[in-house]
Design a protein around this motif. Sequence first.
Motif, PDB file in Angstrom:
ATOM      1  N   LYS A 199     190.410  71.808  59.351  1.00  0.00           N
ATOM      2  CA  LYS A 199     189.905  71.560  60.701  1.00  0.00           C
ATOM      3  C   LYS A 199     191.038  71.799  61.671  1.00  0.00           C
ATOM      4  CE  LYS A 199     186.413  68.125  59.739  1.00  0.00           C
ATOM      5  NZ  LYS A 199     186.329  66.704  59.448  1.00  0.00           N
ATOM      6  N   LYS A 200     190.681  72.202  62.873  1.00  0.00           N
ATOM      7  CA  LYS A 200     191.732  72.394  63.875  1.00  0.00           C
ATOM      8  C   LYS A 200     191.419  71.493  65.065  1.00  0.00           C
ATOM      9  CE  LYS A 200     194.420  75.925  66.098  1.00  0.00           C
ATOM     10  NZ  LYS A 200     194.481  77.266  66.621  1.00  0.00           N
ATOM     11  N   ASP A 201     192.415  70.714  65.508  1.00  0.00           N
ATOM     12  CA  ASP A 201     192.218  69.922  66.717  1.00  0.00           C
ATOM     13  C   ASP A 201     193.491  70.019  67.572  1.00  0.00           C
ATOM     14  OD1 ASP A 201     194.084  68.215  65.591  1.00  0.00           O
ATOM     15  OD2 ASP A 201     192.570  66.876  64.757  1.00  0.00           O
ATOM     16  N   GLU A 202     193.574  69.163  68.607  1.00  0.00           N
ATOM     17  CA  GLU A 202     194.722  69.280  69.530  1.00  0.00           C
ATOM     18  C   GLU A 202     196.056  68.979  68.832  1.00  0.00           C
ATOM     19  OE1 GLU A 202     193.298  65.189  69.577  1.00  0.00           O
ATOM     20  OE2 GLU A 202     192.231  67.091  69.763  1.00  0.00           O
ATOM     21  N   LYS A 203     196.027  68.288  67.674  1.00  0.00           N
ATOM     22  CA  LYS A 203     197.285  67.969  66.964  1.00  0.00           C
ATOM     23  C   LYS A 203     197.708  69.084  66.019  1.00  0.00           C
ATOM     24  CE  LYS A 203     196.325  63.063  66.800  1.00  0.00           C
ATOM     25  NZ  LYS A 203     195.448  62.326  65.929  1.00  0.00           N
ATOM     26  N   GLY A 204     196.849  70.058  65.786  1.00  0.00           N
ATOM     27  CA  GLY A 204     197.167  71.150  64.862  1.00  0.00           C
ATOM     28  C   GLY A 204     196.098  71.277  63.803  1.00  0.00           C
ATOM     29  N   TYR A 205     196.508  71.616  62.578  1.00  0.00           N
ATOM     30  CA  TYR A 205     195.545  71.811  61.487  1.00  0.00           C
ATOM     31  C   TYR A 205     195.472  70.546  60.632  1.00  0.00           C
ATOM     32  CZ  TYR A 205     196.006  76.733  62.647  1.00  0.00           C
ATOM     33  OH  TYR A 205     196.019  77.933  63.299  1.00  0.00           O
ATOM     34  N   GLN A 206     194.272  70.206  60.197  1.00  0.00           N
ATOM     35  CA  GLN A 206     194.086  69.074  59.282  1.00  0.00           C
ATOM     36  C   GLN A 206     193.513  69.636  57.984  1.00  0.00           C
ATOM     37  OE1 GLN A 206     195.313  66.428  60.681  1.00  0.00           O
ATOM     38  NE2 GLN A 206     195.296  67.341  62.721  1.00  0.00           N
ATOM     39  N   LEU A 207     194.262  69.439  56.887  1.00  0.00           N
ATOM     40  CA  LEU A 207     193.826  69.958  55.587  1.00  0.00           C
ATOM     41  C   LEU A 207     193.714  68.814  54.607  1.00  0.00           C
ATOM     42  CD1 LEU A 207     196.233  72.138  56.746  1.00  0.00           C
ATOM     43  CD2 LEU A 207     195.128  73.448  54.991  1.00  0.00           C
ATOM     44  N   LYS A 208     192.950  69.055  53.541  1.00  0.00           N
ATOM     45  CA  LYS A 208     192.753  67.999  52.537  1.00  0.00           C
ATOM     46  C   LYS A 208     193.262  68.510  51.205  1.00  0.00           C
ATOM     47  CE  LYS A 208     189.302  64.706  51.406  1.00  0.00           C
ATOM     48  NZ  LYS A 208     188.309  64.754  50.433  1.00  0.00           N
ATOM     49  N   ILE A 209     194.029  67.670  50.511  1.00  0.00           N
ATOM     50  CA  ILE A 209     194.435  68.012  49.151  1.00  0.00           C
ATOM     51  C   ILE A 209     194.237  66.752  48.313  1.00  0.00           C
ATOM     52  CG2 ILE A 209     196.910  67.741  49.750  1.00  0.00           C
ATOM     53  CD1 ILE A 209     197.475  69.833  47.531  1.00  0.00           C
ATOM     54  N   GLY A 210     193.327  66.794  47.355  1.00  0.00           N
ATOM     55  CA  GLY A 210     192.961  65.609  46.586  1.00  0.00           C
ATOM     56  C   GLY A 210     192.490  64.523  47.551  1.00  0.00           C
ATOM     57  N   ASN A 211     193.102  63.328  47.444  1.00  0.00           N
ATOM     58  CA  ASN A 211     192.716  62.235  48.345  1.00  0.00           C
ATOM     59  C   ASN A 211     193.560  62.207  49.622  1.00  0.00           C
ATOM     60  OD1 ASN A 211     190.791  61.299  46.602  1.00  0.00           O
ATOM     61  ND2 ASN A 211     192.322  60.150  45.401  1.00  0.00           N
ATOM     62  N   PHE A 212     194.447  63.169  49.766  1.00  0.00           N
ATOM     63  CA  PHE A 212     195.360  63.142  50.910  1.00  0.00           C
ATOM     64  C   PHE A 212     194.891  64.062  52.037  1.00  0.00           C
ATOM     65  CE2 PHE A 212     197.905  62.173  47.186  1.00  0.00           C
ATOM     66  CZ  PHE A 212     198.526  60.992  47.582  1.00  0.00           C
ATOM     67  N   ARG A 213     195.195  63.608  53.242  1.00  0.00           N
ATOM     68  CA  ARG A 213     194.976  64.475  54.415  1.00  0.00           C
ATOM     69  C   ARG A 213     196.336  64.911  54.919  1.00  0.00           C
ATOM     70  NH1 ARG A 213     189.998  64.908  55.900  1.00  0.00           N
ATOM     71  NH2 ARG A 213     188.534  63.325  55.185  1.00  0.00           N
ATOM     72  N   ILE A 214     196.470  66.192  55.181  1.00  0.00           N
ATOM     73  CA  ILE A 214     197.770  66.732  55.605  1.00  0.00           C
ATOM     74  C   ILE A 214     197.608  67.340  56.993  1.00  0.00           C
ATOM     75  CG2 ILE A 214     199.586  68.412  55.018  1.00  0.00           C
ATOM     76  CD1 ILE A 214     199.265  66.745  52.605  1.00  0.00           C
ATOM     77  N   SER A 215     198.572  67.060  57.865  1.00  0.00           N
ATOM     78  CA  SER A 215     198.565  67.692  59.191  1.00  0.00           C
ATOM     79  C   SER A 215     199.657  68.745  59.242  1.00  0.00           C
ATOM     80  CB  SER A 215     198.871  66.656  60.273  1.00  0.00           C
ATOM     81  OG  SER A 215     197.818  65.763  60.357  1.00  0.00           O
ATOM     82  N   LEU A 216     199.324  69.881  59.795  1.00  0.00           N
ATOM     83  CA  LEU A 216     200.326  70.935  59.958  1.00  0.00           C
ATOM     84  C   LEU A 216     200.319  71.420  61.403  1.00  0.00           C
ATOM     85  CD1 LEU A 216     199.726  73.258  56.855  1.00  0.00           C
ATOM     86  CD2 LEU A 216     201.638  71.707  57.191  1.00  0.00           C
ATOM     87  N   PRO A 217     201.501  71.795  61.919  1.00  0.00           N
ATOM     88  CA  PRO A 217     201.500  72.337  63.277  1.00  0.00           C
ATOM     89  C   PRO A 217     200.845  73.713  63.320  1.00  0.00           C
ATOM     90  CG  PRO A 217     203.724  72.393  62.328  1.00  0.00           C
ATOM     91  CD  PRO A 217     202.845  71.700  61.340  1.00  0.00           C
TER      92      PRO A 217
END
Length: 335
Positions: free
Chosen positions: A317-335
Amino acid sequence: MLSTLNDFKQYFYLEKEEIEEAEKVTTVFPVRCTEYYASLADKSNPEDPIKKTVFPNIKELKNTLPDDPFKEEVQSPVPGLTHKYPDRVLIVTTNYCPVLCRFCMRKRNWKKQFFIITKEQIDEIIKYIKATKIRDVLISGGEPLTIPDEILEYLILKLKEIETVEIVRIGSRLPVVAPNLLTEKKIKILEKGEKVWLNTHFNHPAEITKSSKEAVKRLLKAGIPVNNQTVLLKGINNNGETLYKLFSTLQKIKVRPYYLFRCDPVNGVFHFATSIEEGLEIMRNLKKRLSPLALPYYAVDTCKGKIILFPEGAKYKKDEKGYQLKIGNFRISLP
Ligand code: SF4
């Protein structure tokens, strides 16, 4: 060896302003390049990809990202070893590289005092690998194939003896930046290791030369499979035609392109990053033109591991904070 900005002037098209800016950058991030690699540049081209790979850019000083976003140094139970995935470990053998690529994700190591792994450190690492029943070992650096042959052989043969270790991957850019340093003796050592694969790092078709092809051929002849990771780099290779040429030529010389990485969010590096969407668009087009054997996976690396993004239906997903990705049970934010 080129080790000052003055040395670089002979090989690259450089404006006065670029040199002045580079002087500021070298107070933080040094320069180094082999004569061989610099000679691949087209001196009349201000946008030359080889130049952009090795010549400092003022943008290196303009971000505030972490030096080690993937926490390699935190996840290190034994000095020189990172254990991030259950069955795999990374061994960092040195911080020396004959070419300092401006996009290097371990750029933090350039600032450290020069180090080479010792036999005593290797013994500790081997104990850990035996105890944890590791299956897959990645040997990296810096440039691991520049460590003394005696130490390289010691490490490779120790790993060969461990029954649970099935694969030893060496991450080396030597075939690309200094094929002459890949001596027969080194290849013999890798051959003796029996489990060794070599993962190299071609980013641009201009890097595939008679000498690099010859180096690859010698590795293949010794029974060492050669695979390639590429980083998608703004201004160097972020267009479909360049990557088509790169991947199809790699296939021709029997090097399997297996990853195309988005540039990591690392301090001094991130100005090379493209948007995730741009990478997906390039992959969509490459998929129409290349056979699966020449088509790498497009991936982003994160502190929880790699996430492969497929051109059809990539999950993020992309929002104002950057990209939001999911890996297993974790959510990762990337610029
Ligand atoms: S060869 Fe690899 S480790 Fe060395 S500077 Fe380049 S990217 Fe970094």
